[in-house]
Design a protein around this motif. Structure first.
Motif, short mmCIF file in Angstrom:
data_model
loop_
_atom_site.label_atom_id
_atom_site.label_comp_id
_atom_site.label_asym_id
_atom_site.label_seq_id
_atom_site.Cartn_x
_atom_site.Cartn_y
_atom_site.Cartn_z
N GLY A 124 0.78 -1.22 0.00
CA GLY A 124 0.00 0.00 0.00
C GLY A 124 0.82 1.28 0.00
N ILE A 125 2.12 1.17 -0.24
CA ILE A 125 2.97 2.36 -0.32
C ILE A 125 2.96 2.86 -1.76
CG2 ILE A 125 5.25 3.35 0.07
CD1 ILE A 125 5.83 0.96 1.92
N THR A 126 2.32 4.00 -2.00
CA THR A 126 2.27 4.56 -3.34
C THR A 126 3.68 4.90 -3.81
OG1 THR A 126 0.08 5.49 -2.95
CG2 THR A 126 1.37 6.47 -4.73
N GLN A 127 3.98 4.55 -5.06
CA GLN A 127 5.27 4.90 -5.65
C GLN A 127 5.08 6.11 -6.56
OE1 GLN A 127 8.14 2.86 -4.73
NE2 GLN A 127 6.50 2.36 -3.28
N GLU A 128 5.99 7.07 -6.43
CA GLU A 128 5.92 8.30 -7.22
C GLU A 128 7.26 8.53 -7.91
OE1 GLU A 128 2.67 10.41 -4.20
OE2 GLU A 128 4.69 11.27 -4.38
N ILE A 129 7.23 8.96 -9.15
CA ILE A 129 8.46 9.25 -9.89
C ILE A 129 8.43 10.68 -10.40
CG2 ILE A 129 8.95 6.84 -10.53
CD1 ILE A 129 7.73 7.40 -13.28
N TYR A 130 9.60 11.28 -10.45
CA TYR A 130 9.73 12.65 -10.95
C TYR A 130 11.11 12.83 -11.54
CZ TYR A 130 12.46 13.53 -6.68
OH TYR A 130 13.41 13.48 -5.70
N THR A 131 11.28 13.85 -12.37
CA THR A 131 12.58 14.10 -12.99
C THR A 131 13.28 15.33 -12.45
OG1 THR A 131 11.55 15.34 -14.80
CG2 THR A 131 11.96 12.98 -15.17
N THR A 132 12.53 16.34 -12.03
CA THR A 132 13.14 17.62 -11.70
C THR A 132 12.76 18.08 -10.30
OG1 THR A 132 12.94 18.21 -14.04
CG2 THR A 132 13.53 19.97 -12.51
N PRO A 133 13.70 18.00 -9.34
CA PRO A 133 13.41 18.55 -8.02
C PRO A 133 13.55 20.06 -8.02
CG PRO A 133 15.64 17.67 -8.07
CD PRO A 133 15.03 17.37 -9.42
N VAL A 134 12.79 20.71 -7.16
CA VAL A 134 12.91 22.16 -6.99
C VAL A 134 13.99 22.42 -5.95
CG1 VAL A 134 11.73 24.27 -6.28
CG2 VAL A 134 10.50 22.51 -7.58
N ARG A 135 14.96 23.26 -6.30
CA ARG A 135 16.05 23.60 -5.38
C ARG A 135 15.70 24.87 -4.61
NH1 ARG A 135 18.81 18.86 -5.38
NH2 ARG A 135 19.10 18.12 -7.53
N SER A 136 16.00 24.85 -3.33
CA SER A 136 15.68 25.99 -2.48
C SER A 136 16.89 26.90 -2.34
CB SER A 136 15.24 25.52 -1.09
OG SER A 136 15.03 26.62 -0.23
N ALA A 137 16.64 28.20 -2.45
CA ALA A 137 17.71 29.18 -2.23
C ALA A 137 17.86 29.52 -0.76
CB ALA A 137 17.41 30.45 -3.04
N GLU A 138 16.91 29.07 0.07
CA GLU A 138 16.96 29.38 1.50
C GLU A 138 18.06 28.57 2.18
OE1 GLU A 138 14.14 29.04 5.50
OE2 GLU A 138 13.35 28.48 3.53
N PRO A 139 18.95 29.20 2.91
CA PRO A 139 20.02 28.47 3.60
C PRO A 139 19.45 27.44 4.58
CG PRO A 139 20.44 30.83 3.64
CD PRO A 139 19.03 30.66 3.13
N LEU A 140 20.16 26.33 4.71
CA LEU A 140 19.74 25.30 5.63
C LEU A 140 19.90 25.75 7.08
CD1 LEU A 140 21.38 22.25 3.84
CD2 LEU A 140 18.93 22.49 4.28
N ARG A 141 18.89 25.48 7.88
CA ARG A 141 18.94 25.73 9.32
C ARG A 141 18.78 24.37 10.01
NH1 ARG A 141 14.79 28.59 7.46
NH2 ARG A 141 13.36 27.37 8.79
N MET A 142 19.90 23.74 10.32
CA MET A 142 19.79 22.42 10.94
C MET A 142 20.96 22.18 11.88
SD MET A 142 20.37 20.02 7.58
CE MET A 142 21.94 19.93 6.70
N LEU A 143 20.77 21.23 12.79
CA LEU A 143 21.77 20.94 13.81
C LEU A 143 22.89 20.06 13.28
CD1 LEU A 143 19.38 20.34 16.84
CD2 LEU A 143 20.60 22.43 16.22
N SER A 144 22.64 19.34 12.20
CA SER A 144 23.67 18.52 11.58
C SER A 144 24.48 19.35 10.60
CB SER A 144 23.02 17.35 10.82
OG SER A 144 23.98 16.60 10.12
N SER A 145 25.75 19.00 10.44
CA SER A 145 26.58 19.71 9.47
C SER A 145 26.22 19.36 8.03
CB SER A 145 28.06 19.40 9.71
OG SER A 145 28.37 18.06 9.34
N GLY A 146 25.55 18.21 7.85
CA GLY A 146 25.13 17.82 6.50
C GLY A 146 24.74 16.35 6.43
#
Length: 341
Positions: A124-146
């Motif tokens: 029951g897990i729907t599978q989705e496919i796409y070609t082009t992700p949208v990239r964010s210009a907003e800087p990452l705000r997270m506790l991990s370095s990456g």
């Protein structure tokens, strides 16, 4: 069926497929926001009372949380390199008589992609496919370095199944998935067989686990766990500490796996499935890799934590109930599955 050994290099989509995002349906937004942002350390965007997204990198969305009762992963998004591979996968789905549906503009925007197609998947897990992700210009705000994403995709999902051969047949047919290796393990007297499938250089993007010789499924959720990979060992250690300090359940302590050598721990999400945070797994070299079988999941560590006899009895009851359920394997695609190995 499109078996790796029978698919020519000119028609195979192997290497063009990458795990891109997951959709989780939950009512536990407050807990999830603390878990994903404050404990695991991802970038969090609260779009509304009913929608939260987490980022790992510059892609707008890696995890989409939407309000609903499932408390589970309900969809898996796969980034496909280029229109040729995308159209080849689309043609395969249509050829097997399985319905495809184009996502709406709003659905695509929520997932951070320009366009998507969806079709039924196992359990029951729907599978989705796409070609082009949208990239964010907003800087990452997270506790991990990456986190490690890129050509390897963002991690992996592990699924328990009463029909493991059909699940493997499904991902074989759709994505030309290849068997990386196998693990045979006995836990509390129950014999498990786990098969690890790759669709690119990442050791595995899909793991399929089954109880040997018994058609039972001891896991309530559609996925048993999902995995993301930290950039550094320090990131792994700090997130492990935050999970403890914030009071979230730890499923397995830090340990190292036998097959991909990844150092990791498993936390229990607010929805009940597990979340593996890992570091430094091996990268498959297609020119030399041969599947092998490992005895046991871990070289060291990965000790169960916080489990009681009540938990074990609950898991036994779930396994017993699964005997009465028919698992959705999308037989039009999975067929009779792949031969046992």
């Amino acid at each position: 069926m499109n078996r790796p050994g029978n698919t020519s290099a000119s028609t195979s989509v192997f290497g063009s497929v990458h795990l891109g995002y997951l959709v989780v349906e939950t009512e536990r937004f407050a807990d999830w926001r603390r878990f994903g942002g404050d404990a695991i350390g991802m970038h969090r965007d609260d779009l509304s009372r009913d929608v939260t997204r987490f980022r790992l990198d510059d892609q707008e969305c890696r995890f989409l949380l939407r309000r609903g009762p499932a408390e589970d992963v309900v969809a898996t998004g796969w980034h496909i390199d280029g229109h040729t591979a995308f159209e080849r996968i689309e043609a395969r789905i249509r050829a097997h008589g399985v319905p495809l549906q184009e996502g709406t503009a709003e659905e695509a925007a929520l997932r951070g992609v320009e366009r998507l197609l969806r079709f039924p998947g196992p359990k029951g897990i729907t599978q989705e496919i796409y070609t082009t992700p949208v990239r964010s210009a907003e800087p990452l705000r997270m506790l991990s370095s990456g986190f490690v994403t890129g050509e390897a995709g963002m991690g992996h999902v592990a699924i328990t199944s009463t029909r493991p051969a059909r699940l493997r047949g499904y991902f074989d047919t759709v994505f030309d998935a290849r068997l990386t290796d196998r693990i045979d393990e006995t836990i509390s007297g129950v014999k498990l067989k786990i098969r690890f499938l790759r669709v690119n250089e990442r050791h595995h993007s899909i793991a399929v686990a089954a109880v040997r010789g018994l058609p039972i499924d001891p896991v309530r959720t559609r996925v048993q766990h999902l995995n993301i990979q930290t950039a550094t060992l320090d990131d792994l250690a700090r997130s492990y500490q935050r999970v403890h300090e914030l009071g979230f359940d730890m499923a397995l302590s830090v340990g190292q796996h036998t097959n991909d050598k990844e150092l990791s721990y498993y936390a229990r999400t607010p929805s009940g499935f597990e979340w593996e945070v890992g570091w430094n797994p091996v990268v498959v070299d297609e020119s030399t890799w041969e599947p092998s079988t490992h005895q046991g999941i871990s070289i060291w560590g990965h000790t169960p934590m916080g489990r009681t006899i009540v938990d074990k009895l609950g898991q036994f009851r779930l396994a017993a109930r699964s005997l009465a359920r028919v698992e959705d394997t999308v037989p039009a695609i999975g067929g009779n599955g792949v031969p046992e190995d």
